[in-house]
Scaffold this motif. Structure first.
Motif, PDB file in Angstrom:
ATOM      1  N   VAL A 196       0.589  -1.031   0.610  1.00 17.06           N
ATOM      2  CA  VAL A 196       0.116   0.386   0.287  1.00 17.06           C
ATOM      3  C   VAL A 196       0.934   0.752  -0.090  1.00 17.06           C
ATOM      4  CG1 VAL A 196      -2.020   1.047   1.191  1.00 17.06           C
ATOM      5  CG2 VAL A 196      -2.272  -0.998   0.632  1.00 17.06           C
ATOM      6  N   ALA A 197       1.514   1.065   1.110  1.00 20.07           N
ATOM      7  CA  ALA A 197       3.364   2.406   1.396  1.00 20.07           C
ATOM      8  C   ALA A 197       3.996   2.857  -0.775  1.00 20.07           C
ATOM      9  CB  ALA A 197       4.157   2.228   2.216  1.00 20.07           C
ATOM     10  N   ILE A 198       3.809   1.295  -1.233  1.00 20.05           N
ATOM     11  CA  ILE A 198       4.948   1.633  -2.418  1.00 20.05           C
ATOM     12  C   ILE A 198       3.925   1.451  -3.073  1.00 20.05           C
ATOM     13  CG2 ILE A 198       5.787   0.435  -4.025  1.00 20.05           C
ATOM     14  CD1 ILE A 198       7.270   1.334  -1.477  1.00 20.05           C
ATOM     15  N   ALA A 199       2.090   1.555  -3.263  1.00 18.62           N
ATOM     16  CA  ALA A 199       1.301   1.756  -4.305  1.00 18.62           C
ATOM     17  C   ALA A 199       0.915   3.635  -4.551  1.00 18.62           C
ATOM     18  CB  ALA A 199       0.650   0.436  -4.851  1.00 18.62           C
ATOM     19  N   LEU A 200       0.828   3.536  -3.082  1.00 13.43           N
ATOM     20  CA  LEU A 200       0.410   5.057  -3.266  1.00 13.43           C
ATOM     21  C   LEU A 200       1.387   6.195  -2.857  1.00 13.43           C
ATOM     22  CD1 LEU A 200      -2.221   7.140  -2.190  1.00 13.43           C
ATOM     23  CD2 LEU A 200      -1.073   6.481   0.501  1.00 13.43           C
ATOM     24  N   THR A 201       2.367   5.809  -2.577  1.00 13.41           N
ATOM     25  CA  THR A 201       3.694   6.933  -3.076  1.00 13.41           C
ATOM     26  C   THR A 201       4.541   7.045  -4.235  1.00 13.41           C
ATOM     27  OG1 THR A 201       5.119   5.607  -1.657  1.00 13.41           O
ATOM     28  CG2 THR A 201       4.216   6.827  -0.902  1.00 13.41           C
ATOM     29  N   GLY A 202       4.217   6.003  -5.017  1.00 15.04           N
ATOM     30  CA  GLY A 202       4.111   5.854  -6.667  1.00 15.04           C
ATOM     31  C   GLY A 202       3.164   6.511  -7.263  1.00 15.04           C
ATOM     32  N   PHE A 291      12.731  13.592   2.720  1.00 13.26           N
ATOM     33  CA  PHE A 291      14.283  14.221   2.333  1.00 13.26           C
ATOM     34  C   PHE A 291      14.820  15.022   2.269  1.00 13.26           C
ATOM     35  CE2 PHE A 291      12.091  16.638  -0.934  1.00 13.26           C
ATOM     36  CZ  PHE A 291      13.244  18.128  -1.317  1.00 13.26           C
ATOM     37  N   GLY A 292      14.378  16.013   2.846  1.00 10.75           N
ATOM     38  CA  GLY A 292      15.918  17.784   4.276  1.00 10.75           C
ATOM     39  C   GLY A 292      14.540  18.551   3.511  1.00 10.75           C
ATOM     40  N   GLU A 293      14.988  19.450   4.444  1.00 14.63           N
ATOM     41  CA  GLU A 293      14.549  20.949   4.422  1.00 14.63           C
ATOM     42  C   GLU A 293      16.000  22.199   3.134  1.00 14.63           C
ATOM     43  OE1 GLU A 293      12.527  23.198   4.329  1.00 14.63           O
ATOM     44  OE2 GLU A 293      12.241  22.945   6.219  1.00 14.63           O
ATOM     45  N   TYR A 294      14.942  22.598   2.393  1.00 11.82           N
ATOM     46  CA  TYR A 294      15.565  23.512   1.621  1.00 11.82           C
ATOM     47  C   TYR A 294      16.326  25.030   2.731  1.00 11.82           C
ATOM     48  CZ  TYR A 294      14.628  21.337  -2.015  1.00 11.82           C
ATOM     49  OH  TYR A 294      14.724  20.184  -3.457  1.00 11.82           O
ATOM     50  N   TYR A 295      17.106  25.688   2.577  1.00  7.56           N
ATOM     51  CA  TYR A 295      17.362  26.547   3.756  1.00  7.56           C
ATOM     52  C   TYR A 295      17.866  27.376   2.346  1.00  7.56           C
ATOM     53  CZ  TYR A 295      17.754  23.903   7.522  1.00  7.56           C
ATOM     54  OH  TYR A 295      17.276  22.767   8.898  1.00  7.56           O
ATOM     55  N   ASP A 311       9.126  21.744   9.601  1.00  9.84           N
ATOM     56  CA  ASP A 311       8.135  22.760   9.788  1.00  9.84           C
ATOM     57  C   ASP A 311       6.776  23.356   9.669  1.00  9.84           C
ATOM     58  OD1 ASP A 311       9.756  24.379   9.624  1.00  9.84           O
ATOM     59  OD2 ASP A 311      10.681  25.036  10.872  1.00  9.84           O
ATOM     60  N   GLY A 312       6.680  23.243   8.265  1.00 10.60           N
ATOM     61  CA  GLY A 312       5.648  23.944   7.232  1.00 10.60           C
ATOM     62  C   GLY A 312       4.114  23.574   7.764  1.00 10.60           C
ATOM     63  N   GLU A 313       3.430  23.574   6.590  1.00  5.20           N
ATOM     64  CA  GLU A 313       2.650  23.387   5.795  1.00  5.20           C
ATOM     65  C   GLU A 313       2.175  21.587   6.376  1.00  5.20           C
ATOM     66  OE1 GLU A 313      -0.633  24.345   6.990  1.00  5.20           O
ATOM     67  OE2 GLU A 313       0.682  26.297   6.919  1.00  5.20           O
ATOM     68  N   LEU A 314       1.093  20.704   6.778  1.00  3.80           N
ATOM     69  CA  LEU A 314       1.325  19.443   7.080  1.00  3.80           C
ATOM     70  C   LEU A 314       1.024  18.718   5.298  1.00  3.80           C
ATOM     71  CD1 LEU A 314       0.642  16.971   8.361  1.00  3.80           C
ATOM     72  CD2 LEU A 314      -1.322  17.521   8.034  1.00  3.80           C
ATOM     73  N   GLY A 315       0.108  19.756   4.858  1.00  2.00           N
ATOM     74  CA  GLY A 315       0.854  19.129   3.134  1.00  2.00           C
ATOM     75  C   GLY A 315       2.409  18.731   3.179  1.00  2.00           C
ATOM     76  N   GLN A 316       2.935  20.030   3.080  1.00  2.00           N
ATOM     77  CA  GLN A 316       4.312  20.564   2.800  1.00  2.00           C
ATOM     78  C   GLN A 316       5.180  19.463   3.149  1.00  2.00           C
ATOM     79  OE1 GLN A 316       4.977  24.207   4.232  1.00  2.00           O
ATOM     80  NE2 GLN A 316       6.504  24.794   1.879  1.00  2.00           N
ATOM     81  N   GLN A 317       4.957  19.133   4.639  1.00  2.00           N
ATOM     82  CA  GLN A 317       5.829  17.454   5.513  1.00  2.00           C
ATOM     83  C   GLN A 317       5.218  16.495   4.038  1.00  2.00           C
ATOM     84  OE1 GLN A 317       5.921  17.635   9.347  1.00  2.00           O
ATOM     85  NE2 GLN A 317       4.743  20.072   9.705  1.00  2.00           N
ATOM     86  N   ALA A 318       4.188  16.258   4.004  1.00  2.00           N
ATOM     87  CA  ALA A 318       3.316  14.793   3.516  1.00  2.00           C
ATOM     88  C   ALA A 318       4.360  15.022   2.532  1.00  2.00           C
ATOM     89  CB  ALA A 318       2.251  15.102   3.605  1.00  2.00           C
ATOM     90  N   SER A 319       4.438  16.265   1.365  1.00  2.00           N
ATOM     91  CA  SER A 319       4.903  16.024  -0.416  1.00  2.00           C
ATOM     92  C   SER A 319       6.653  15.531   0.387  1.00  2.00           C
ATOM     93  CB  SER A 319       4.700  17.266  -0.559  1.00  2.00           C
ATOM     94  OG  SER A 319       3.484  17.549  -1.001  1.00  2.00           O
ATOM     95  N   ALA A 320       6.621  15.849   1.229  1.00  2.00           N
ATOM     96  CA  ALA A 320       8.480  15.708   1.618  1.00  2.00           C
ATOM     97  C   ALA A 320       9.027  14.253   1.381  1.00  2.00           C
ATOM     98  CB  ALA A 320       9.349  16.586   1.921  1.00  2.00           C
ATOM     99  N   SER A 321       7.904  14.000   2.646  1.00  2.00           N
ATOM    100  CA  SER A 321       8.037  12.453   3.016  1.00  2.00           C
ATOM    101  C   SER A 321       7.868  11.589   1.383  1.00  2.00           C
ATOM    102  CB  SER A 321       7.123  12.339   4.055  1.00  2.00           C
ATOM    103  OG  SER A 321       7.646  13.723   5.053  1.00  2.00           O
ATOM    104  N   THR A 322       7.171  11.816   0.802  1.00  2.00           N
ATOM    105  CA  THR A 322       7.137  10.458  -0.238  1.00  2.00           C
ATOM    106  C   THR A 322       7.900   9.706  -0.805  1.00  2.00           C
ATOM    107  OG1 THR A 322       6.465  11.950  -1.928  1.00  2.00           O
ATOM    108  CG2 THR A 322       4.301  11.509  -1.039  1.00  2.00           C
ATOM    109  N   TYR A 323       8.916  11.000  -1.433  1.00  2.80           N
ATOM    110  CA  TYR A 323      10.296  10.023  -1.765  1.00  2.80           C
ATOM    111  C   TYR A 323      11.057   9.055  -1.293  1.00  2.80           C
ATOM    112  CZ  TYR A 323       9.569  13.810  -4.845  1.00  2.80           C
ATOM    113  OH  TYR A 323       8.753  14.602  -5.811  1.00  2.80           O
ATOM    114  N   ASP A 324      11.662   9.425   0.642  1.00  5.90           N
ATOM    115  CA  ASP A 324      12.416   8.442   0.920  1.00  5.90           C
ATOM    116  C   ASP A 324      11.186   7.246   1.236  1.00  5.90           C
ATOM    117  OD1 ASP A 324      14.142   9.923   1.206  1.00  5.90           O
ATOM    118  OD2 ASP A 324      14.054  10.731   3.326  1.00  5.90           O
ATOM    119  N   LEU A 325       9.933   6.956   1.670  1.00  5.12           N
ATOM    120  CA  LEU A 325       8.994   6.099   1.529  1.00  5.12           C
ATOM    121  C   LEU A 325       8.589   5.466   1.004  1.00  5.12           C
ATOM    122  CD1 LEU A 325       7.534   5.636   3.820  1.00  5.12           C
ATOM    123  CD2 LEU A 325       5.020   6.343   3.165  1.00  5.12           C
TER     124      LEU A 325
END
Length: 428
Positions: A196-202, A291-295, A311-325
């Motif tokens: 489910v995790a692989i299919a959803l993130t893909g 995957f990381g934070e942009y400075y 530490d921003g909006e939940l959608g931002q953090q979720a978007s940045a988490s799909t690649y590593d997952l």
């Protein structure tokens, strides 16, 4: 009065439906297998080019020297719009500068050590990511396949109400295929969260890219980066007037002082050697899926702001988490080994599903030796074609056409498998 559909038309439609299902199943098998191998993308790079300089860390001043040397070597080439510096980390202890036209390894002192030669590793990732098709077409197909895999998971669970109760039940093998079906179902249950995790993130990665192109075409005059700006940080205003190289060393020094707990992984230069240039530093956060934070830094190395991926909006953090997952790059070697184990199981599920379908048709009296043989060819031919493409890398070097080797070998395996099966039936 409506005219009845001819039986021949119905038969052709069913054949077309079966062919589409087989193609989708074949692509899911290829994507699952290549994704499993690509878990070790960084390790494969080191195998592919073992002589590249390696280091535990590189000084900010050495990075600055490397950037300036690579930019100086770009004289006379098309203008580079982005420059990336991969900084040494535990999984990939190499410093590499990549522009629009080249990629150069650096020594610990910041001098150019020779070109990066990892074309086979990049081919593998592109095969998984886009099936070696043009990016927008390929990533759309792969995103749709991710949705299909999710649908198969849901429909499989619903179609087998005892699937969890029988999670560890394996019936004896017999001629009606129950043994194979049991293994297919058991593996599906054991790997359900992973699948489910692989299919959803893909699906998210693929279809988000398509959505970004569509939004850019409709609202931003085709500027895809403007769509991603609110999530990953906006581009600055371009100013093409020439300027000296930005102070990346200063930005890296600031990161070490202000964010010592952050592992810096990349430095990115936007529109280098122009007055509109600016710098982004990517930093990985421990025990986070992002995957990381942009400075963001200005050309003088002064800190401006962070993008908010940590530490921003939940959608931002979720978007940045799909690649590593999706790629299993968030927990070191133990997580990679787990992803390989689950990936092998998922690949087996994709392969056995079609065998079960063909077995059901055989029990209904529909013999299709050609299809069965072609599927044998796909199952065996995909890893064989991958291996042959790597052999081509060893024999022919970084410039070999790995995509051509892979797809031609795989096509040959499918065709030969089908022909051999049909010949065996005819001879019996």
């Amino acid at each position: 009065m409506s005219k009845a559909i001819e039986p021949g038309t119905v038969k052709k439609s069913l054949s077309a439906h079966a062919a589409i299902g087989l193609i989708a199943g074949a692509l899911l098998y290829i994507i699952s297998l290549t994704g499993t191998v690509a878990v070790f993308y960084q390790e494969l790079q080191r195998v592919e080019q073992p002589t590249a300089p390696e280091m535990a860390a590189i000084a900010p001043e050495a990075v600055q020297r490397g950037i300036e040397a690579v930019l100086a070597s770009e004289a006379g080439k098309p203008t580079t719009t982005h420059l990336y510096v991969h900084l040494p980390v535990e999984d990939m202890p190499r410093a590499t500068v990549t522009t629009d036209t080249q990629a150069q390894h650096l020594t610990p002192e910041g001098t150019m050590a020779g070109p990066e030669e990892i074309a086979w590793s990049d081919f593998l990732v592109q095969l998984h990511y886009t099936l070696n098709l043009p990016v927008l077409i390929g990533i759309t197909i792969v995103g749709i396949l991710g949705v299909m895999m999710l649908a198969l998971v849901v429909s499989g669970v619903v179609a087998h109400p005892r699937i969890f109760r029988d999670a560890f039940r394996l019936r004896a093998r017999n001629g009606n295929g129950t043994g194979l079906a049991d293994w297919h179902n058991r593996l599906s249950v054991w790997t359900l969260p992973f699948t489910v995790a692989i299919a959803l993130t893909g699906a998210l990665i693929g279809l988000a890219s398509v959505a970004a192109y569509a939004i850019a075409a409709d609202d931003y005059d085709g500027d895809v980066e403007a769509v991603y700006g609110p999530i990953f940080g906006a581009e600055g205003e371009p100013d093409p007037r020439p300027a000296p190289a930005p102070n990346v060393a200063g930005a890296l020094a600031h990161m070490a002082e202000a964010y010592p707990e952050v592992e810096v992984t990349y430095a990115i230069l936007h529109d280098p050697l122009t007055r509109g240039q600016h710098v982004q530093i990517v930093g990985a956060h421990d025990r986070r899926l992002i995957f990381g934070e942009y400075y963001a830094f200005n050309a003088d190395g002064g800190f401006e702001h962070s993008a908010g991926l940590s530490d921003g909006e939940l959608g931002q953090q979720a978007s940045a988490s799909t690649y590593d997952l999706h790629f299993g790059t968030f927990g070191g070697l133990p997580v990679k080994l787990a992803y390989v184990l689950f990936g092998v199981a998922l690949t087996a599920i994709c392969g056995t599903g079609t065998y079960i379908w063909l077995g059901k048709r055989r029990r209904r009296g529909i013999e299709e030796p050609g299809l069965r043989g072609a599927w044998h060819g796909l199952i065996v031919g995909t890893p064989a074609a991958l291996l042959l493409s790597f052999v081509a890398r060893l024999l022919l070097g970084n410039e070999a056409s790995f995509a051509a080797v892979f797809w031609l070998c795989l096509l040959a395996a499918i065709v030969v498998g089908g022909l051999i099966a049909q010949r065996n039936v005819a001879a019996s």
